[in-house]
Design a protein around this motif. Structure first.
Motif, PDB file in Angstrom:
ATOM      1  N   MET A   1      67.542  -1.396  -9.954  1.00 46.85           N
ATOM      2  CA  MET A   1      67.060  -1.676  -8.628  1.00 46.85           C
ATOM      3  C   MET A   1      65.557  -1.408  -8.516  1.00 46.85           C
ATOM      4  O   MET A   1      64.827  -2.232  -8.021  1.00 46.85           O
ATOM      5  CB  MET A   1      67.791  -0.788  -7.628  1.00 46.85           C
ATOM      6  CG  MET A   1      68.414  -1.547  -6.505  1.00 46.85           C
ATOM      7  SD  MET A   1      69.582  -0.533  -5.617  1.00 46.85           S
ATOM      8  CE  MET A   1      68.595  -0.166  -4.213  1.00 46.85           C
ATOM      9  N   ILE A   8      68.475  -8.021 -11.994  1.00 47.12           N
ATOM     10  CA  ILE A   8      67.399  -8.048 -10.994  1.00 47.12           C
ATOM     11  C   ILE A   8      66.111  -8.504 -11.679  1.00 47.12           C
ATOM     12  O   ILE A   8      65.619  -7.838 -12.591  1.00 47.12           O
ATOM     13  CB  ILE A   8      67.206  -6.653 -10.353  1.00 47.12           C
ATOM     14  CG1 ILE A   8      68.473  -6.245  -9.609  1.00 47.12           C
ATOM     15  CG2 ILE A   8      66.003  -6.651  -9.421  1.00 47.12           C
ATOM     16  CD1 ILE A   8      68.439  -4.852  -9.039  1.00 47.12           C
ATOM     17  N   TRP A  55      66.052  -5.328   1.704  1.00 45.75           N
ATOM     18  CA  TRP A  55      65.364  -5.087   0.437  1.00 45.75           C
ATOM     19  C   TRP A  55      63.926  -4.625   0.698  1.00 45.75           C
ATOM     20  O   TRP A  55      63.417  -3.745   0.034  1.00 45.75           O
ATOM     21  CB  TRP A  55      65.395  -6.359  -0.407  1.00 45.75           C
ATOM     22  CG  TRP A  55      65.262  -6.101  -1.873  1.00 45.75           C
ATOM     23  CD1 TRP A  55      64.156  -6.329  -2.638  1.00 45.75           C
ATOM     24  CD2 TRP A  55      66.244  -5.560  -2.746  1.00 45.75           C
ATOM     25  NE1 TRP A  55      64.403  -5.969  -3.938  1.00 45.75           N
ATOM     26  CE2 TRP A  55      65.682  -5.493  -4.031  1.00 45.75           C
ATOM     27  CE3 TRP A  55      67.558  -5.130  -2.569  1.00 45.75           C
ATOM     28  CZ2 TRP A  55      66.362  -5.002  -5.136  1.00 45.75           C
ATOM     29  CZ3 TRP A  55      68.237  -4.648  -3.666  1.00 45.75           C
ATOM     30  CH2 TRP A  55      67.652  -4.592  -4.927  1.00 45.75           C
TER      31      TRP A  55
END
Length: 89
Positions: A1, A8, A55
């Protein structure tokens, strides 16, 4: 993350998004205004990946935890005036 992974991309990693947000902070601003400026800058750059406000807020949390941004008494976000702690302090 926080860093890019297999799932990602580098452009979605929170460190990358946080760096983009930090670069936009020229003067203290509201979260809504910063979100608008961030969204517009990504569109102008031709980014195909859509980032949600969730996000974006995670990137703000990362910047805050790193000591790079601060929240003023008026609720606006700005660059931190204090140098972040170094490793080992």
């Amino acid at each position: 993350m926080i860093l890019p992974t297999k799932g990602i991309s580098a452009s979605r990693a929170l460190l990358t998004v946080g760096a983009e947000v930090h670069g936009l902070l020229k003067a203290p601003t509201s979260v809504a205004a910063l979100w608008e400026e961030f969204s517009n800058s990504r569109k102008q750059a031709g980014s195909r990946e859509r980032l949600t406000f969730d996000w974006f807020s995670l990137a703000l949390s990362l910047l805050f935890s790193m000591g790079l941004i601060e929240i003023g008494n008026d609720g606006r976000i700005g660059r931190s005036r204090v140098s972040p702690p170094t490793v080992g302090e």
